[in-house]
Design a protein around this motif. Sequence first.
Motif, short mmCIF file in Angstrom:
data_model
loop_
_atom_site.label_atom_id
_atom_site.label_comp_id
_atom_site.label_asym_id
_atom_site.label_seq_id
_atom_site.Cartn_x
_atom_site.Cartn_y
_atom_site.Cartn_z
N ARG A 375 0.83 -1.21 0.00
CA ARG A 375 0.00 0.00 0.00
C ARG A 375 0.87 1.26 0.00
O ARG A 375 0.57 2.24 -0.69
CB ARG A 375 -0.91 0.01 1.24
N VAL A 376 1.93 1.25 0.81
CA VAL A 376 2.73 2.46 0.98
C VAL A 376 3.83 2.58 -0.08
O VAL A 376 4.01 3.63 -0.70
CB VAL A 376 3.34 2.49 2.40
N GLY A 406 -8.79 -4.35 10.58
CA GLY A 406 -7.43 -3.93 10.92
C GLY A 406 -6.41 -4.13 9.82
O GLY A 406 -5.21 -4.00 10.07
N TRP A 407 -6.86 -4.42 8.58
CA TRP A 407 -5.94 -4.60 7.46
C TRP A 407 -5.68 -3.27 6.77
O TRP A 407 -6.60 -2.47 6.58
CB TRP A 407 -6.50 -5.58 6.43
N PRO A 408 -4.44 -3.00 6.37
CA PRO A 408 -4.15 -1.77 5.61
C PRO A 408 -4.69 -1.88 4.19
O PRO A 408 -4.31 -2.79 3.44
CB PRO A 408 -2.62 -1.70 5.63
N VAL A 409 -5.58 -0.97 3.82
CA VAL A 409 -6.22 -1.02 2.50
C VAL A 409 -6.02 0.26 1.69
O VAL A 409 -6.28 0.27 0.49
CB VAL A 409 -7.73 -1.32 2.63
N GLU A 410 -5.54 1.33 2.33
CA GLU A 410 -5.31 2.59 1.63
C GLU A 410 -4.04 3.25 2.17
O GLU A 410 -3.64 3.01 3.32
CB GLU A 410 -6.50 3.55 1.81
N ALA A 411 -3.44 4.08 1.35
CA ALA A 411 -2.35 4.95 1.78
C ALA A 411 -2.65 6.36 1.30
O ALA A 411 -2.98 6.56 0.13
CB ALA A 411 -1.01 4.48 1.21
N VAL A 412 -2.57 7.31 2.21
CA VAL A 412 -2.91 8.70 1.93
C VAL A 412 -1.64 9.54 2.09
O VAL A 412 -1.05 9.57 3.17
CB VAL A 412 -4.01 9.21 2.88
N PHE A 413 -1.25 10.23 1.04
CA PHE A 413 -0.03 11.03 1.04
C PHE A 413 -0.39 12.51 1.15
O PHE A 413 -1.32 12.98 0.50
CB PHE A 413 0.79 10.76 -0.22
N ARG A 414 0.39 13.23 1.95
CA ARG A 414 0.05 14.63 2.20
C ARG A 414 1.30 15.50 2.32
O ARG A 414 2.42 15.01 2.37
CB ARG A 414 -0.76 14.75 3.48
N ASP A 415 1.08 16.79 2.40
CA ASP A 415 2.06 17.84 2.64
C ASP A 415 2.93 18.09 1.40
O ASP A 415 3.99 17.48 1.22
CB ASP A 415 2.94 17.56 3.85
#
Length: 547
Positions: A375-376, A406-415
Amino acid sequence: MDGLLLDNHTRDPHAALAEEAALGALLRCWLREVAIPGGHVRAAGPHLTLRVAGTPVRVRVHGGIALRFDGPPEHLAEGRWRPLGLSPLVALVEQELDGGLDGGNEEFAAQVRAGREAVAAILAARARAVPPADPWLASEQALVAGHPFHPAPKARSGDDWPDYAPETHARFAPRLLGVRADLVAQEGDTAALDTFGNAPDGYVPLPAHPWQLGLLAAELRGPFADGRLVDLGPGPRAVVPTSSVRTVYDPGTGMCLKFSLDVRITNCVRKNAWYELRGAVELTRRLAPVFERLARRFPGTRWLPEPGYRSAALGTRLLEGLGVIVRTGPWAVCGPGTTPVLAGALAAGADGVPEAVLARRTADPVAWWGAYVERVAFPVLDAFFRHGVVLEAHVQNVLVGFDAAGWPVEAVFRDLEGTKLVTGRHDLTGVPGGVAAPLSYDAARGWNRVAYCLFVNHLAEVAATTAGTADGVLRALWAVARESLERYVADHAAGLDALAPLTRVLAGAPLPAKANLGVRWARAADRAAGYVPVPNPLRVDAEGERR
């Protein structure tokens, strides 16, 4: 009493934990930037022995390149290993660094001590405060100890900071200013700022950070006196500070506001430079199609655009000091049933992390980690190699979305301040030179930033926390990470040019780690920070064993 014993104030439980955090941060910096590169470390059983100004210091370490410590550090005195306190360690570090640079740094010891005292104050405040019910905000406010590889991660100037600190669970109302309409400087979509109240005829509303107004009091006297600015009092609702301190979440609009703060936090004075104000809007326009393509290739990839800014055209000092960048909030981009969690909280431990995530990570760490890396890492690498975009994917700039199990399903990038465009890959014709230059990195500098933020600052820290003290689990996590990266190359990167930097990483080349101790000792700007090589946990030796 021996001069290197623990400081007496550590008998207080909050002070003791603060001392432990400050000792750990300074020792990690020393190991990474000085002792290991200089060959001044010796392994003896479960301990590492290093030398600081000729004094042997002993620590127990796990977590690979994350350098997590088991138990307190000790120094050798009169043939016995004794506990080592922060003040004596600072004196040793100063003694040795003074020999390498002219003039020393008279601010250094005070900054390290201030960081320790800030952590103690944060712990005391948290014991009295109520954490936010919003799980994402709880994760944003969980970074009590701060950057694990910075000599003074929580040092902040002034006495007002606890009233505005995320770690103390603060909430506050912005101050509302009116800017005379002919002096408004703005670009893009700033509608979220208009919801903080009405300004008198001929004026435009501008929310301001109360702390910043105090810092700019002298410069603001003239504009308030002659009517270029008017003070309209507290805003109508409270906002919540996120992990960066100066960026807040506005529950009223679901948006975030990135204020300027003329305060040094870690290495930087956190103001919005004029070119960063304009650059945020420029990057938002340019990155929209990039993230659309990333999301198609890697479902679950999200980002937080920064569509507009507003300030007052009252000279550079106030243009920057009063500048506010509008940022999309994470709840607006995450899918239904997905909870965003700050990666920094996942790296720091359990505080601020939802129970379902902790349970899943504990029950099946290897599978959980495999999903996390994909994801990341995949969109970060693809952004660089396919699109020529440098994402600053350190643990404070990435939110990970988890499903109910509790599974990682998305990654959100910022800044977007740290987001850069690789030189030669983008046509910046028409963008003013003063804005275009800070938006760009050459390929080598861009890769160093990607590799440090992704592998060293992010994945290594989350892996160490996921594995705990189990070295076998940590090795298994890095084996899965390597398999994932090889799958990215095979499935997504075949045919892409300039993959050599990633190929070298997979071949075991050392990774770049930012030298925060060096740049802080030199009192240099953060952009002047160099890198030191650290061992690559993805490396496999000739017998197939992971290093």
